[in-house]
Scaffold this motif. Structure first.
Motif, PDB file in Angstrom:
ATOM      1  N   MET A   1       0.935  -1.317  -0.022  1.00 14.64           N
ATOM      2  CA  MET A   1       0.044   0.017   0.102  1.00 14.64           C
ATOM      3  C   MET A   1       1.084   1.157  -0.108  1.00 14.64           C
ATOM      4  O   MET A   1       1.932   1.274   0.440  1.00 14.64           O
ATOM      5  N   ARG A   2       0.570   2.311  -0.484  1.00 16.73           N
ATOM      6  CA  ARG A   2       1.087   3.342  -0.581  1.00 16.73           C
ATOM      7  C   ARG A   2       0.677   4.713   0.047  1.00 16.73           C
ATOM      8  O   ARG A   2      -0.602   4.977   0.125  1.00 16.73           O
ATOM      9  N   GLY A   3       1.370   5.714   0.477  1.00 12.89           N
ATOM     10  CA  GLY A   3       0.846   6.924   0.561  1.00 12.89           C
ATOM     11  C   GLY A   3       0.280   7.665   2.024  1.00 12.89           C
ATOM     12  O   GLY A   3       0.037   8.715   2.143  1.00 12.89           O
ATOM     13  N   GLY A   4       0.398   6.597   2.942  1.00 15.68           N
ATOM     14  CA  GLY A   4       0.024   7.141   4.190  1.00 15.68           C
ATOM     15  C   GLY A   4      -1.293   7.320   4.586  1.00 15.68           C
ATOM     16  O   GLY A   4      -2.255   7.118   3.396  1.00 15.68           O
ATOM     17  N   SER A   5      -2.203   7.808   5.788  1.00 18.72           N
ATOM     18  CA  SER A   5      -3.514   7.980   5.811  1.00 18.72           C
ATOM     19  C   SER A   5      -3.694   8.973   7.061  1.00 18.72           C
ATOM     20  O   SER A   5      -2.932   9.637   7.583  1.00 18.72           O
ATOM     21  N   PHE A   6      -4.872   9.180   7.069  1.00 18.08           N
ATOM     22  CA  PHE A   6      -5.422  10.198   8.015  1.00 18.08           C
ATOM     23  C   PHE A   6      -5.120   9.935   9.591  1.00 18.08           C
ATOM     24  O   PHE A   6      -5.052  10.368  10.587  1.00 18.08           O
ATOM     25  N   LEU A   7      -4.675   8.774   9.819  1.00 17.01           N
ATOM     26  CA  LEU A   7      -4.344   8.020  11.099  1.00 17.01           C
ATOM     27  C   LEU A   7      -2.902   8.049  11.374  1.00 17.01           C
ATOM     28  O   LEU A   7      -2.451   7.616  12.429  1.00 17.01           O
TER      29      LEU A   7
ATOM     30  N   TYR B   1      -9.106  -2.040   7.092  1.00 19.64           N
ATOM     31  CA  TYR B   1      -9.216  -1.263   8.037  1.00 19.64           C
ATOM     32  C   TYR B   1      -9.737   0.222   7.867  1.00 19.64           C
ATOM     33  O   TYR B   1     -10.214   0.291   6.696  1.00 19.64           O
ATOM     34  N   SER B   2      -9.848   0.913   8.793  1.00 17.51           N
ATOM     35  CA  SER B   2     -10.724   2.294   8.540  1.00 17.51           C
ATOM     36  C   SER B   2      -9.717   3.231   7.480  1.00 17.51           C
ATOM     37  O   SER B   2     -10.286   4.098   6.953  1.00 17.51           O
ATOM     38  N   TYR B   3      -8.488   2.907   7.237  1.00 13.20           N
ATOM     39  CA  TYR B   3      -7.740   3.679   6.444  1.00 13.20           C
ATOM     40  C   TYR B   3      -7.282   3.203   5.165  1.00 13.20           C
ATOM     41  O   TYR B   3      -6.222   3.679   4.646  1.00 13.20           O
ATOM     42  N   THR B   4      -7.683   1.981   4.729  1.00 10.41           N
ATOM     43  CA  THR B   4      -7.431   1.315   3.313  1.00 10.41           C
ATOM     44  C   THR B   4      -8.439   1.696   2.513  1.00 10.41           C
ATOM     45  O   THR B   4      -9.559   1.658   2.590  1.00 10.41           O
ATOM     46  N   GLY B   5      -8.144   1.864   1.437  1.00  8.92           N
ATOM     47  CA  GLY B   5      -8.711   2.391   0.140  1.00  8.92           C
ATOM     48  C   GLY B   5      -7.737   2.099  -1.107  1.00  8.92           C
ATOM     49  O   GLY B   5      -6.889   1.037  -1.081  1.00  8.92           O
ATOM     50  N   PHE B   6      -8.202   2.578  -2.547  1.00  9.52           N
ATOM     51  CA  PHE B   6      -7.488   2.339  -3.571  1.00  9.52           C
ATOM     52  C   PHE B   6      -7.663   3.371  -4.727  1.00  9.52           C
ATOM     53  O   PHE B   6      -8.389   4.510  -4.403  1.00  9.52           O
ATOM     54  N   ARG B   7      -7.104   3.388  -5.727  1.00  7.51           N
ATOM     55  CA  ARG B   7      -7.048   4.167  -6.707  1.00  7.51           C
ATOM     56  C   ARG B   7      -7.024   3.378  -7.981  1.00  7.51           C
ATOM     57  O   ARG B   7      -6.295   2.540  -8.255  1.00  7.51           O
ATOM     58  N   VAL B   8      -7.798   3.962  -8.997  1.00 10.74           N
ATOM     59  CA  VAL B   8      -7.889   3.248 -10.366  1.00 10.74           C
ATOM     60  C   VAL B   8      -6.939   3.818 -11.452  1.00 10.74           C
ATOM     61  O   VAL B   8      -6.913   5.127 -11.282  1.00 10.74           O
ATOM     62  N   VAL B   9      -6.609   2.976 -12.437  1.00  7.03           N
ATOM     63  CA  VAL B   9      -5.919   3.505 -13.518  1.00  7.03           C
ATOM     64  C   VAL B   9      -6.686   2.985 -14.977  1.00  7.03           C
ATOM     65  O   VAL B   9      -7.372   2.029 -14.911  1.00  7.03           O
ATOM     66  N   LEU B  10      -6.334   3.689 -16.018  1.00  9.04           N
ATOM     67  CA  LEU B  10      -7.050   3.346 -17.220  1.00  9.04           C
ATOM     68  C   LEU B  10      -5.909   2.754 -18.330  1.00  9.04           C
ATOM     69  O   LEU B  10      -4.783   3.321 -18.292  1.00  9.04           O
ATOM     70  N   TYR B  11      -6.379   1.842 -18.944  1.00  5.16           N
ATOM     71  CA  TYR B  11      -5.533   1.351 -20.280  1.00  5.16           C
ATOM     72  C   TYR B  11      -6.157   1.503 -21.300  1.00  5.16           C
ATOM     73  O   TYR B  11      -7.226   1.092 -21.595  1.00  5.16           O
TER      74      TYR B  11
END
Length: 443
Positions: A404-410, A431-441
């Motif tokens: 995972m990358r980038g850190g979180s609000f916690l 966890y309350s701080y886990t998410g994700f980001r989408v990319v296009l191909y």
């Protein structure tokens, strides 16, 4: 006497007929040969025209089935010496597939590939190019639709073009002169990742798009909740039996959306792929290489430096940063989350020894924006496709996990900055701080 004259006349008529016949045959032959020559000239011209069209990208040839695509001979080339107006369609670059992309001028003689079904919103290579899947968001030459103030007016899912060459498209382990190394190791001068080793390979499967189009599209926002999911209204605790958001669905990339937290890598991977699969594009979870290239391009093209990548106070929502925002927040109390509050216009100062912090809706603060992308630093940790070899099972065999990358609000902005690799969580970890980001191909 008369008989001799008659014979001579008949012979003269005979040879005259022969001469006329010969001349007629000669004329026919000339006409036929002329048509052959003209046809050869036409065919040659067609072949040369076809070569020119293929090389310019106005048409494409597929599987020996002939020439397909649009014959838009009126399109102009977009060059530094002949720049075309911003937002106009121009001649595609060599090898671009115009069945899947439209070449659009972004000013300064620069051209980007906009996938079919998407529309140029605004921006250039210095500020960040935004596209949207909603036609009403399209660039109109009058309103600057790239500003933070305008972001909530955009209706579609938005993505930002990350330019890069094949040579630039590599993973990075050195940030601001510090070699990224996992915690617990004794060598090195800094800790920019936790847990065990991460895969430093740049995979060739990602390179065709970079080689063909010179970049890729990344979601402007952290993945927002699917429209079909209702936000929780009571306190959400971090327990295995209460993971209401760890489900499948189609994410959004818009301002003012609740970030898709409490989600593991498995569902992040599935949901990212489900966002698009059209004749023009597919989608997926951001890779480790794409994250690194994105950070490098941000440093190259904005006022941020590599120092800001290892200490992300200036541009991230962490537990110990001061942020002015217009949006909604979800407050953490003792590792639980209270429901999102109402619209806010205030200054937020967060610091607590027990790790409390405020999770913000997507794009809530222009302090978290750079290159027209939001929340790369802080807010939520973002799952990636990058493999790590952190854990050993009972047989002492390595178990593959994802970073995972980038850190979180916690988390703290100095300990867990934008370039940080968190590699000590399993693929089913939420966890309350886990998410994700989408990319296009682009296809």
């Amino acid at each position: 006497m008369n008989n001799n004259l008659k014979i001579k006349n008949r012979k003269a008529i005979f040879w005259l007929v022969i001469l006329v016949a010969f001349l007629i045959m000669l004329l026919i032959s000339i006409i036929i040969n002329k048509d052959i020559i003209i046809n050869k000239i036409i065919e040659t011209a067609k072949k040369e025209a076809k070569k020119t069209l293929l090389s310019s990208g106005i048409v494409v040839e597929k599987n020996n089935e002939g020439v397909t695509g649009q014959s838009e001979m009126h399109l102009s080339e977009n060059t530094i010496l002949n720049p075309q107006p911003v937002g106009t369609k121009v001649v595609a670059k060599e090898n671009w597939n115009i069945e899947t992309v439209t070449a659009i001028s972004i000013g300064n003689g620069e051209t980007i590939p906009v996938p079919k079904g998407f529309y140029y919103v605004g921006g250039d290579l210095n500020t960040g190019v935004i596209i949207s899947d909603e036609e009403t968001d399209k660039y109109d030459g009058q309103t600057d639709k790239t500003t933070w103030e305008y972001s909530t007016n955009l209706k579609g899912n938005q993505f930002v073009w990350i330019p890069g060459t094949v040579e630039e498209y590599v993973k990075s382990e050195i940030w601001n002169g510090i070699t990224q190394r996992p915690s617990g190791t004794t060598s090195g001068t800094g800790i920019l990742s936790s847990g065990g080793a991460w895969d430093k390979t740049t995979y060739s499967s990602e390179l065709p798009q970079i080689r063909k189009y010179g970049g890729f599209y990344v979601a402007r926002y952290e993945a927002g909740l699917a429209k079909t999911i209702t936000e929780f209204t009571s306190t959400q605790k971090n327990t295995g039996a209460n993971q209401v958001y760890n489900v499948e669905g189609i994410p959004q990339s818009k301002a003012g959306i609740i970030p898709w937290m409490f989600i593991d890598w498995i569902h992040s991977h599935i949901n990212a792929k489900s966002m698009y699969n059209t004749s023009s594009v597919s989608s997926g979870l951001i890779t480790g290489t794409q994250w690194d290239v994105m950070l490098k391009q941000i440093v190259k093209r904005t006022e941020l430096t590599e120092e800001d990548l290892i200490n992300s106070e200036k541009w991230g929502n962490y537990r110990d940063t001061n942020i002015t925002y217009i949006g909604r927040k979800l407050t953490s109390t003792g590792y639980s989350l209270l429901s999102f509050g109402g619209q806010t216009n205030s200054t937020k100062t967060i610091y607590s020894s027990d790790g409390d912090g405020d999770l913000l809706t997507t794009g809530a603060s222009n302090q978290t924006e750079t290159y027209h992308i939001f929340d790369i630093a802080g807010n939520l940790w973002e799952h990636t496709e990058e493999i790590s070899l952190w854990h050993k099972d009972a047989n002492q065999d390595n178990i593959q996990r994802h970073t995972m990358r980038g850190g979180s609000f916690l988390h703290n902005y100095g300990m867990y900055p934008a370039c940080y690799r968190l590699v000590d969580t399993g693929d089913s970890y939420t966890y309350s701080y886990t998410g994700f980001r989408v990319v296009l191909y682009i296809k």
